[in-house]
Design an enzyme around this catalytic site. Structure first.
Site, PDB file in Angstrom:
ATOM      1  N   LYS A  98       4.481  -6.420   0.078  1.00 61.77           N
ATOM      2  CA  LYS A  98       5.206  -5.155   0.088  1.00 61.77           C
ATOM      3  C   LYS A  98       5.728  -4.952   1.508  1.00 61.77           C
ATOM      4  CE  LYS A  98       4.606  -0.164   0.005  1.00 61.77           C
ATOM      5  NZ  LYS A  98       3.643   0.963  -0.080  1.00 61.77           N
ATOM      6  N   GLY A 159       2.173  10.079   1.356  1.00 60.17           N
ATOM      7  CA  GLY A 159       1.019  10.960   1.480  1.00 60.17           C
ATOM      8  C   GLY A 159       1.320  12.435   1.418  1.00 60.17           C
ATOM      9  N   ASN A 207      -1.654   5.969  -3.775  1.00 57.96           N
ATOM     10  CA  ASN A 207      -2.918   5.791  -3.073  1.00 57.96           C
ATOM     11  C   ASN A 207      -3.562   7.147  -2.804  1.00 57.96           C
ATOM     12  OD1 ASN A 207      -3.996   3.630  -0.327  1.00 57.96           O
ATOM     13  ND2 ASN A 207      -5.088   5.286  -1.284  1.00 57.96           N
TER      14      ASN A 207
END
EC number: 2.8.1.10
Length: 256
Positions: A98, A159, A207
């Site tokens: 990635k 995030g 994540n």
């Protein structure tokens, strides 16, 4: 539900899960198992892949069950990304990478020019390349023209948990792409994951939405179900939007 295919490899799960910032190795391991993800991503710089004396999450896993997707997190130039990718490949873990080249340390948005450069170089070296990019439709097309194996546009900053801020652009990218489109970054809830899949994305990578949840294990299961539901909804085909209501009951026998 159809399978996800990237670089000639097929996967049952369309949920790609990150392995960073979990409260403990035990919670991390359980969340990964519950998610039923086939592809796990990790930052090469944060994994002690060449330090046998240091704790390493990969040692907790049965690696025969997973495909590992190292990422180049921490890179701010193409040269750094290529160097990190080579390090990952040298470990013998996987030939997928990635590509993540950050252009702004505050927003964590990717650098388009450096991402293109890194992707081109790694393709020449034989990597299976999955670049993390913005929701720029033209940039996504240029990456595909280079020959990348999947496009990974962000839903919103990494995030941030803001979900899908620009569904129109994501739809354009999905519509034009001949390679898988994996929505990456910014997913905050199962609703966001399901929405991405309903738009036609081939998968979702997340994540923080799991690792930062109050109960990461429960959230991992919720994300699994959301991705499956969203994909099934897309494959089934939703009803069209209408301005006025349409009765679902038959009209026969009603008084005139």
């Amino acid at each position: 539900m159809s399978m996800l295919t990237i670089g000639g490899k097929s996967f049952q799960s369309r949920l790609l899960l990150g392995t960073g910032k979990y409260p403990s190795f035990d919670i991390q391991k359980e969340a990964v198992a519950v998610s039923e993800s086939d592809i796990l991503t990790f930052a090469v710089r944060r994994m002690n892949i060449f330090e046998a004396s240091q704790p390493n999450f990969l040692e907790q896993l049965d690696l025969s069950k997973y495909t590992l997707l190292p990422n180049t997190a921490g890179a701010s130039t193409a040269e750094e990304a290529v160097r990190i990718a080579r390090l990952a490949k040298a470990s013998g873990l996987c030939d997928m990478i990635k590509v993540e080249v950050i252009g702004c340390s505050r927003s964590l948005l990717p650098d388009p020019v450096e991402t293109l450069k890194a992707s081109e170089q790694l393709l020449e070296e034989g990597f299976i390349v999955l670049p993390y990019t913005s929701d720029d439709v033209v940039l996504a097309r240029k990456l595909e023209e280079l020959g990348v194996h999947a496009i990974m546009p962000g839903a919103s900053p990494i995030g941030s948990g803001q979900g899908i801020l620009n569904p129109l652009n994501l739809s354009f990218i999905i519509e034009q792409a001949k390679v898988p489109v994996i929505v990456d970054a910014g997913i905050g809830s199962p609703k966001d994951a399901a929405y991405a899949m309903e738009l036609g994305a081939d998968g979702v990578l997340l994540n923080t939405a799991v690792s930062g949840a109050d109960d990461p294990v429960k959230m991992a299961r919720a994300m699994k179900l959301a991705v499956e539901a969203g994909r099934l909804s897309y494959e089934a085909g939703r009803i069209p939007l209408k301005q006025y209501g349409t009765a679902s009951s038959p009209g026969e026998g009603l008084p005139v």
